[in-house]
Design a protein around this motif. Sequence first.
Motif, PDB file in Angstrom:
ATOM      1  N   PRO A 184       0.838  -1.206   0.000  1.00 39.76           N
ATOM      2  CA  PRO A 184       0.000   0.000   0.000  1.00 39.76           C
ATOM      3  C   PRO A 184       0.871   1.253   0.000  1.00 39.76           C
ATOM      4  O   PRO A 184       2.042   1.222   0.386  1.00 39.76           O
ATOM      5  N   MET A 188      -1.811   4.332   6.110  1.00 39.82           N
ATOM      6  CA  MET A 188      -3.250   4.536   6.256  1.00 39.82           C
ATOM      7  C   MET A 188      -4.055   3.544   5.410  1.00 39.82           C
ATOM      8  O   MET A 188      -5.282   3.507   5.506  1.00 39.82           O
ATOM      9  N   HIS A 189      -3.389   2.765   4.610  1.00 39.14           N
ATOM     10  CA  HIS A 189      -4.076   1.851   3.698  1.00 39.14           C
ATOM     11  C   HIS A 189      -3.574   0.417   3.897  1.00 39.14           C
ATOM     12  O   HIS A 189      -2.464   0.199   4.389  1.00 39.14           O
ATOM     13  N   TYR A 254       1.694  -1.555   5.033  1.00 33.26           N
ATOM     14  CA  TYR A 254       2.819  -0.742   4.538  1.00 33.26           C
ATOM     15  C   TYR A 254       4.155  -1.187   5.123  1.00 33.26           C
ATOM     16  O   TYR A 254       5.191  -1.097   4.480  1.00 33.26           O
TER      17      TYR A 254
END
Length: 286
Positions: A184, A188-189, A254
């Motif tokens: 990602p 945040m993803h 991440y």
Amino acid sequence: PKNGKYAARISQSLAPGNYRLKVGAADKSGELSNELESEFFAREAVVNNAPVVTEIFISDTAFVDQETPFVIQVKAVDPDPEDAVVRVSFQILDPTFTEELISGDLYDDGSHGDAAAGDSIFSVEITSAFASWRFGNFNLYVQAVDNSGKSSLSLYKSIPWGKKQLGEAPVISELGAPDTLKLPADSMHVVIFVLSVKADDPDNPNDVKEVFFNTYKPDGTISKSSPLQMYDNGASGDAVAGDQIYSLRAFLVYSNDVGDYRFEFQARDYSDLLSNKITHIITVIK
């Protein structure tokens, strides 16, 4: 009320014996009616006790992989000397207590698997067909009824399950997994992906106890979360419950390292036999 019928409760304790009852009436002006007489006999009060189931004897194991004789024996008595147990019934529920698998009567007449008539041991010989390819202890309840219609408390016993033979190991196939995943863009993803594999057992599909995988990171060390269970329950990433496709929804974050991740898939049956192993590499890139 106000139907012309009058009643009274005799609250006085009466000794056993014959009694004569006289009944009369008087109107508001004090005029007396004729009298009626009746005789009754008072006897010593007797408490009608319910029967009691004191013991349950069963075969050692309910075999799930073969239909074998299964015997249930119950000792049931009635505390009242003038009463007798006229029926003993049983009910077997599945391991989750949600489904009745079999029910019926036990006998004390020297038949249906009963050894001796009239010995207060009620018996029945059934088979382990109720346990066919169901895993977990089964739940037996028995209850007695006496001649006056009173029922005993239910007595419970757990029925252990088992397998007569080890059988054959499960087999997995038809792996579904991506070959490449991209990290990602930021913390945040997350990237969501689904892993799936078909699992079967030559003995019976229900003999598959678990399907799981181990994950090895790019440096060769095993992931701390390993092994992870896969599901065939219509949840956790599984599309359809009970179709023998075991799945798991997984996440890539991440902070994961880039490189090749090795996934090793296997199944285990209720004899603890392991299936073949399927190895798959997922390459994580930026």
